[in-house]
Scaffold this motif. Structure first.
Motif, PDB file in Angstrom:
ATOM      1  N   HIS A  14      -0.580   0.669   3.104  1.00 28.15           N
ATOM      2  CA  HIS A  14      -1.469  -0.261   3.809  1.00 28.15           C
ATOM      3  C   HIS A  14      -2.726  -0.567   3.004  1.00 28.15           C
ATOM      4  O   HIS A  14      -3.416  -1.559   3.284  1.00 28.15           O
ATOM      5  CB  HIS A  14      -1.885   0.333   5.168  1.00 28.15           C
ATOM      6  CG  HIS A  14      -0.792   0.288   6.203  1.00 28.15           C
ATOM      7  ND1 HIS A  14      -0.283   1.416   6.810  1.00 28.15           N
ATOM      8  CD2 HIS A  14      -0.098  -0.757   6.730  1.00 28.15           C
ATOM      9  CE1 HIS A  14       0.664   1.058   7.674  1.00 28.15           C
ATOM     10  NE2 HIS A  14       0.801  -0.241   7.635  1.00 28.15           N
ATOM     11  N   MET A  44       5.664  -5.435   0.661  1.00 32.77           N
ATOM     12  CA  MET A  44       4.509  -5.257   1.541  1.00 32.77           C
ATOM     13  C   MET A  44       4.967  -4.598   2.838  1.00 32.77           C
ATOM     14  O   MET A  44       6.055  -4.906   3.338  1.00 32.77           O
ATOM     15  CB  MET A  44       3.917  -6.619   1.901  1.00 32.77           C
ATOM     16  CG  MET A  44       2.895  -7.128   0.936  1.00 32.77           C
ATOM     17  SD  MET A  44       1.934  -8.434   1.730  1.00 32.77           S
ATOM     18  CE  MET A  44       1.981  -9.666   0.448  1.00 32.77           C
ATOM     19  N   PRO A  45       4.158  -3.701   3.413  1.00 32.25           N
ATOM     20  CA  PRO A  45       4.559  -3.109   4.697  1.00 32.25           C
ATOM     21  C   PRO A  45       4.656  -4.185   5.771  1.00 32.25           C
ATOM     22  O   PRO A  45       3.876  -5.129   5.781  1.00 32.25           O
ATOM     23  CB  PRO A  45       3.430  -2.119   5.001  1.00 32.25           C
ATOM     24  CG  PRO A  45       2.266  -2.571   4.182  1.00 32.25           C
ATOM     25  CD  PRO A  45       2.838  -3.235   2.964  1.00 32.25           C
ATOM     26  N   ALA A  46       5.625  -4.033   6.661  1.00 30.63           N
ATOM     27  CA  ALA A  46       5.821  -5.013   7.729  1.00 30.63           C
ATOM     28  C   ALA A  46       4.577  -5.088   8.609  1.00 30.63           C
ATOM     29  O   ALA A  46       3.929  -4.074   8.884  1.00 30.63           O
ATOM     30  CB  ALA A  46       7.028  -4.629   8.574  1.00 30.63           C
ATOM     31  N   GLU A  47       4.263  -6.291   9.049  1.00 34.68           N
ATOM     32  CA  GLU A  47       3.173  -6.470  10.013  1.00 34.68           C
ATOM     33  C   GLU A  47       3.609  -5.913  11.369  1.00 34.68           C
ATOM     34  O   GLU A  47       4.776  -6.057  11.755  1.00 34.68           O
ATOM     35  CB  GLU A  47       2.862  -7.955  10.192  1.00 34.68           C
ATOM     36  CG  GLU A  47       2.144  -8.583   9.035  1.00 34.68           C
ATOM     37  CD  GLU A  47       0.747  -8.025   8.855  1.00 34.68           C
ATOM     38  OE1 GLU A  47      -0.044  -8.048   9.806  1.00 34.68           O
ATOM     39  OE2 GLU A  47       0.452  -7.556   7.734  1.00 34.68           O
ATOM     40  N   ASN A  51       5.233 -13.802  -0.339  1.00 30.77           N
ATOM     41  CA  ASN A  51       6.636 -13.592   0.053  1.00 30.77           C
ATOM     42  C   ASN A  51       7.495 -14.826  -0.203  1.00 30.77           C
ATOM     43  O   ASN A  51       8.243 -15.284   0.663  1.00 30.77           O
ATOM     44  CB  ASN A  51       6.728 -13.180   1.529  1.00 30.77           C
ATOM     45  CG  ASN A  51       6.183 -11.790   1.766  1.00 30.77           C
ATOM     46  OD1 ASN A  51       6.094 -10.991   0.839  1.00 30.77           O
ATOM     47  ND2 ASN A  51       5.802 -11.491   2.992  1.00 30.77           N
ATOM     48  N   ARG A  62      -8.128 -10.569   0.772  1.00 30.71           N
ATOM     49  CA  ARG A  62      -6.801  -9.957   0.587  1.00 30.71           C
ATOM     50  C   ARG A  62      -5.725 -10.796   1.278  1.00 30.71           C
ATOM     51  O   ARG A  62      -5.914 -11.232   2.419  1.00 30.71           O
ATOM     52  CB  ARG A  62      -6.815  -8.552   1.180  1.00 30.71           C
ATOM     53  CG  ARG A  62      -5.487  -7.819   1.079  1.00 30.71           C
ATOM     54  CD  ARG A  62      -5.641  -6.406   1.588  1.00 30.71           C
ATOM     55  NE  ARG A  62      -4.360  -5.745   1.736  1.00 30.71           N
ATOM     56  CZ  ARG A  62      -4.192  -4.573   2.342  1.00 30.71           C
ATOM     57  NH1 ARG A  62      -5.248  -3.936   2.829  1.00 30.71           N
ATOM     58  NH2 ARG A  62      -3.005  -4.044   2.449  1.00 30.71           N
ATOM     59  N   ASN A 112       0.847 -10.029   4.837  1.00 33.53           N
ATOM     60  CA  ASN A 112       2.103 -10.664   5.252  1.00 33.53           C
ATOM     61  C   ASN A 112       1.785 -11.840   6.161  1.00 33.53           C
ATOM     62  O   ASN A 112       1.748 -11.700   7.383  1.00 33.53           O
ATOM     63  CB  ASN A 112       2.974  -9.657   6.003  1.00 33.53           C
ATOM     64  CG  ASN A 112       4.052  -9.080   5.119  1.00 33.53           C
ATOM     65  OD1 ASN A 112       4.522  -9.737   4.199  1.00 33.53           O
ATOM     66  ND2 ASN A 112       4.438  -7.845   5.397  1.00 33.53           N
ATOM     67  N   TRP A 125      -1.150 -13.622   6.221  1.00 31.11           N
ATOM     68  CA  TRP A 125      -2.568 -13.816   6.554  1.00 31.11           C
ATOM     69  C   TRP A 125      -3.446 -13.616   5.330  1.00 31.11           C
ATOM     70  O   TRP A 125      -3.025 -13.060   4.315  1.00 31.11           O
ATOM     71  CB  TRP A 125      -3.011 -12.874   7.677  1.00 31.11           C
ATOM     72  CG  TRP A 125      -2.679 -11.407   7.495  1.00 31.11           C
ATOM     73  CD1 TRP A 125      -1.648 -10.731   8.068  1.00 31.11           C
ATOM     74  CD2 TRP A 125      -3.382 -10.427   6.684  1.00 31.11           C
ATOM     75  NE1 TRP A 125      -1.651  -9.415   7.681  1.00 31.11           N
ATOM     76  CE2 TRP A 125      -2.720  -9.196   6.847  1.00 31.11           C
ATOM     77  CE3 TRP A 125      -4.504 -10.471   5.864  1.00 31.11           C
ATOM     78  CZ2 TRP A 125      -3.118  -8.022   6.192  1.00 31.11           C
ATOM     79  CZ3 TRP A 125      -4.914  -9.302   5.218  1.00 31.11           C
ATOM     80  CH2 TRP A 125      -4.229  -8.098   5.387  1.00 31.11           C
TER      81      TRP A 125
END
Lengths: 468, 110
Positions: free
Chosen positions: A82, A394-397, B42, B63, B66, B68
C-alpha cells in the motif's frame, strides 16, 4: 468397548471425533509431503467454564476495550504494497484512533497519530492513500516533514510560546512482518516477535507472504460486536449446520486446533475429504464436485473426475498445482498437497486472520465500529503469489459493500465463497440479538473444536480485565 | 463530474507520443490554455484537469492509484475516469477530457 467408555477415560480436551482420521493422518497420506509448520500440533486445554456474555453486549465494555485492548496490542494496519515508495502513506483507522502510515525511507515506516498539533484537524482524511512531500493541514496550513519534524507554521510571530523544534508528530510503534505493517500504540509493548512467540513467528516466516499481492479486497459492516464476528470464524464446528453445501468436501469435525502463546491460534481444516457427519452418504466424486474455493477464478471451467479406487483429495492435489501455476503465472512445484488444498486459519490477536494456503488465500481483518458496539467492520483480502515476471501489481482497491448487500455482489468474489460469508452474517445478527435476549449469563464452549474461541477470549480478558 | 467535450469548438489535440508515457506515469501538458494531466494507469489512458478543486494546487506530483490520483498537498483524491472527488478536503469534481490514441500519439479533446 464402546466409544462412551473410551471417552470417559480421557482427560478434558483429549477427546477427538470418533471414527475419523485426524487432520495429521490425512496430510500424512498426501503425495507431496507438507512442511514442519503443517505437521505439528499444539493443542492445550484451557478450562471449560462458560465465558461471560457482557463482552459482546455491554457498551461500557466496548468503551473500555478501546483504551485497554486496542491501544495495547499489535494490529495489522496495512500491507507494505500500500505504500511502496518514499512519501507514500495509508490512513489506518481504529475506533476513534487514526494513523498515517508513511514510508519515510526505503526501510523506515512510521505511524503518525493523524491529527494536526495546532487545533487537531486530521492531516489526512480517513480511509485514504496518497504520496506526500510534507503533511500540510487543510485548516491553517501548519506543516510537517514526512519524518514527522515540524516544517512550517503560518504567522509564527503569534506563537512565541510554542517550541516548534519539539513539535514532532507523535508516533505509534511500527514493525513489519511478511509484507504486513503492524502498529502498537503502547510505548512499553513487547516486540512483535515476543508478542507472537517463536513457534508462531516461525510459521509466518515460512510462508513468505511478502511475496503475495492483494488480488481482491472487500469490506462490509457486520451486524454484531467485533468479537462475535471473529469467534464465528475460529471454528469449523458450525460448518455442517450453517454451510451444509460445504460439508461434503470439508473435514469439519476432524479439523485440527492449536494455540500458541497468548496471541496466536490456528486451525487446519482439511479439504477434499468428506465431513465425518456424512460418512457413508456421499461418494468421492461428490466430494470433488462440492469443493469450494476462495479463488476459483484460477480454475477456469475445468471439470474433474475421480477414477475407481482414487480419492477426490488426490485428484485435486494433482490438478491444482498445474492449474494455479498457469492461472497465476507462478511456480508451485515445491508446494505440498496440504498447502494447496487445506484451509489454514491463523489468528493474530486482536484483528487479523492469516490464511497461508493456496486455494483459500485470504486475509481477514476485523475492527469495532466506534459508533456502535453492535456493529463491526470486516474486510476480506484475497492474496495471490507474485507473478513470475516479478512485476508487482497494484493492490486491489477496497470494494465497500452496503449493509444490505450480499458478498456475492462484490465484483471478483467467488459466488460460492460469497454465499458462505452471507450465511455467517445471517447467523451473527441472530446471535447478537439472542445474547441480549438470553436468560443465560454466559456462552458454553466445546473443549477441542472451540478452543480457539476460548483462547481468543482469554486474551480479551487479559487486556480488558473484566473484574477491575 | 464534468467532461469538457461538448463545446462546439472542441477538437482532439496531439499532446504526447504514447511511448513517452509509460505505464504508471503521468505528464502535465498545457492545451489551449488548459492545464491537463495525462495519466497511464493499468493500461488505460486518462486526461484530467491538473488543478485540485479544493485548493487549486497542481495534481501532477500526486500519487496515481487504481483509478485515482491523490493531491499531494492535502490528500484529496479524484476519480480519473469521472473527475469525482473521492474524499475530503475536496468535494467538487475536477474536469476530465476525452482521450484517444492515433498513430502512436495521445490525443485529448479540448
Amino acid at each position: 468397548m464402546s466409544d462412551t467408555i473410551k471417552l470417559a477415560d480421557l482427560k478434558k480436551g483429549e477427546a477427538r471425533c470418533p471414527g475419523a482420521p485426524s487432520t495429521q493422518d490425512i496430510i500424512a497420506a498426501d503425495k507431496v509431503a507438507a512442511p514442519g509448520w503443517v505437521r505439528s500440533e499444539s493443542y492445550q486445554f484451557l478450562g471449560d467454564e462458560d465465558i461471560s456474555k457482557d463482552r459482546y453486549i455491554d457498551p461500557a465494555y466496548a468503551k473500555k476495550e478501546i483504551t485497554s485492548l486496542w491501544a495495547k496490542t499489535w494490529q495489522f494496519a496495512c500491507r507494505e504494497e500500500h505504500i511502496p515508495s518514499v512519501g507514500d502513506y495509508h490512513v489506518y483507522d481504529l475506533g476513534p484512533y487514526s494513523f498515517i502510515i508513511t514510508r519515510v525511507a526505503e526501510n523506515d515506516i512510521r505511524a503518525y497519530y493523524n491529527a494536526c498539533l495546532h487545533r487537531g484537524t486530521k492531516l489526512r482524511a480517513s480511509g485514504t492513500e496518497g504520496n506526500a512531500e510534507e503533511f500540510k493541514c487543510s485548516f491553517h496550513g501548519w506543516t510537517w516533514n514526512i519524518d514527522g519534524t515540524h516544517k512550517e507554521t503560518l504567522c509564527p510571530w503569534d506563537f512565541p510560546h510554542v517550541e516548534f523544534k519539539k513539535l514532532t508528530l507523535p508516533e505509534a510503534k511500527v514493525e513489519r512482518l511478511g509484507g504486513f505493517v503492524f502498529i502498537n500504540m503502547d510505548k512499553d509493548a513487547p516486540t512483535l516477535a515476543e508478542y507472537l512467540g517463536p513457534a508462531a513467528k516461525s510459521h509466518i516466516d515460512a510462508w513468505k507472504l511478502e511475496n503475495r499481492y492483494i488480488y481482491l479486497h472487500v469490506s462490509k459492516r457486520l451486524p454484531c460486536n467485533w468479537k462475535l464476528a471473529i469467534d464465528a470464524f475460529l471454528e469449523a464446528y458450525h460448518v455442517i449446520e450453517t454451510h451444509p453445501q460445504v460439508a461434503p468436501s470439508n473435514g469439519d469435525a476432524n479439523t485440527q486446533y492449536d494455540v500458541y502463546g497468548e496471541h496466536v491460534n490456528r486451525f487446519i481444516s482439511p479439504l477434499g475429504v468428506v465431513s465425518p457427519h456424512l460418512y457413508g452418504k456421499i461418494s468421492e466424486q461428490d466430494v470433488l464436485n462440492q469443493f469450494t474455493l476462495g479463488d476459483s477464478s484460477a480454475m477456469g471451467d475445468t471439470k474433474l473426475s475421480v477414477k475407481d479406487g482414487g480419492t477426490a483429495r488426490a485428484v485435486m492435489a494433482e490438478m491444482f498445482r498445474g492449474m494455479f501455476e498457469k492461472a497465476t503465472n507462478t511456480d508451485l512445484s515445491k508446494v505440498s498437497d496440504s498447502e494447496l488444498l487445506d484451509c489454514f486459519s491463523y489468528t493474530v490477536f486482536p484483528n487479523i486472520f492469516l490464511f497461508p494456503g493456496i486455494s483459500l488465500p485470504m486475509i481477514y481483518r476485523f475492527r469495532p465500529d466506534p459508533r456502535d458496539h453492535r456493529k463491526c467492520i470486516y474486510e476480506v483480502l484475497f492474496m495471490r503469489p507474485l507473478p513470475l515476471d516479478g512485476n508487482r501489481p497494484m493492490p486491489a482497491e477496497p470494494i465497500h459493500l452496503e449493509d444490505h448487500q450480499s458478498f456475492c455482489e462484490a465484483e471478483g468474489m467467488d459466488p460460492g465463497f460469497g454465499a458462505i460469508l452471507d450465511q455467517d452474517t445471517d447467523n451473527l445478527i441472530l446471535q447478537q440479538e439472542g445474547l441480549e435476549a438470553s436468560a443465560k449469563p454466559g456462552l458454553t464452549l466445546g473443549n477441542y473444536q472451540e478452543i480457539r474461541v476460548r483462547h481468543f477470549e482469554r486474551a480479551v480478558d487479559k487486556y480488558v480485565k473484566p473484574n477491575s | 463530474m464534468s467532461t469538457e467535450t461538448s463545446a462546439a469548438s472542441a477538437q482532439f489535440e496531439r499532446v504526447l507520443k504514447l511511448a513517452d508515457l509509460p505505464a504508471g506515469s503521468k505528464k502535465a501538458v498545457e492545451i489551449n490554455g488548459k492545464c491537463v494531466l495525462v495519466c497511464n494507469v493499468n493500461s488505460k489512458l486518462f486526461a484530467i484537469s491538473n488543478i485540485c478543486s479544493h485548493n487549486e494546487k497542481p495534481l501532477e506530483r500526486g500519487r496515481l492509484g487504481n483509478g485515482w490520483i491523490a493531491c499531494p498537498t492535502h490528500g484529496a483524491r479524484f476519480d480519473l475516469a469521472t473527475g469525482a472527488a473521492l474524499n475530503l478536503p475536496a468535494k467538487l469534481p475536477v474536469a476530465t477530457f476525452e482521450v484517444r490514441t492515433t498513430d502512436e500519439w495521445i490525443e485529448v479533446l479540448v
